[in-house]
Design an enzyme around this catalytic site. Sequence first.
Site, PDB file in Angstrom:
ATOM      1  N   CYS A   2       0.914  -1.281   0.332  1.00 28.06           N
ATOM      2  CA  CYS A   2       0.077  -0.220   0.197  1.00 28.06           C
ATOM      3  C   CYS A   2       0.626   1.528   0.086  1.00 28.06           C
ATOM      4  CB  CYS A   2      -0.830  -0.057   1.078  1.00 28.06           C
ATOM      5  SG  CYS A   2      -0.299   0.072   2.682  1.00 28.06           S
TER       6      CYS A   2
ATOM      7  N   CYS B 290      -1.713   1.219  -4.253  1.00 26.12           N
ATOM      8  CA  CYS B 290      -0.603   1.672  -4.208  1.00 26.12           C
ATOM      9  C   CYS B 290      -0.138   2.322  -6.156  1.00 26.12           C
ATOM     10  CB  CYS B 290       0.370   1.200  -4.450  1.00 26.12           C
ATOM     11  SG  CYS B 290       1.024  -0.472  -5.107  1.00 26.12           S
TER      12      CYS B 290
ATOM     13  N   CYS C 242       2.915  -0.042  -8.343  1.00 24.39           N
ATOM     14  CA  CYS C 242       3.912  -1.113  -8.127  1.00 24.39           C
ATOM     15  C   CYS C 242       4.541  -1.942  -9.963  1.00 24.39           C
ATOM     16  CB  CYS C 242       3.425  -2.519  -7.478  1.00 24.39           C
ATOM     17  SG  CYS C 242       3.561  -3.781  -7.126  1.00 24.39           S
TER      18      CYS C 242
END
Length: 136
Positions: free
Chosen positions: A11, A85, A89
């Site tokens: 996150c 996120c 990522c």
Amino acid sequence: MSDKPSVLFVCVHNAGRSQMAAGFLTALSDGVIEVRSAGSLPAHQVNPAAVAAMAEVGIDITAQVPKVLTTEVVQASDVVITMGCGDACPIFPGKRYEDWELDDPAGQGVEAVRPIRDDIRRRVEALVAELLPAKV
């Protein structure tokens, strides 16, 4: 997937949702699953409301520290679960990715964090059942 599957929870701040998920997975898998968590912009400490909410269900995450998301930690994980996120990522072929839409507990009191915690627990229980069917 190796004999010991590995899961990464990501996150933004690695201070609430991902820390609670990692705490649940660590407790529910009895060490059979390697558990990691990280954040795209890690906070300085784990959210105190998340710590309190987890303590209510007997899981201590007080020793956890927010960690920065790195390419290496993603590469070392079999399952990558993102929680808001965004595009931070990195995506690698052969990895399993899931995005869990969860409210952000940042800035909220423990009363508001409890339902988020309970939702995370249900999702982690389903993940354990999937990754370790013999344990259920």
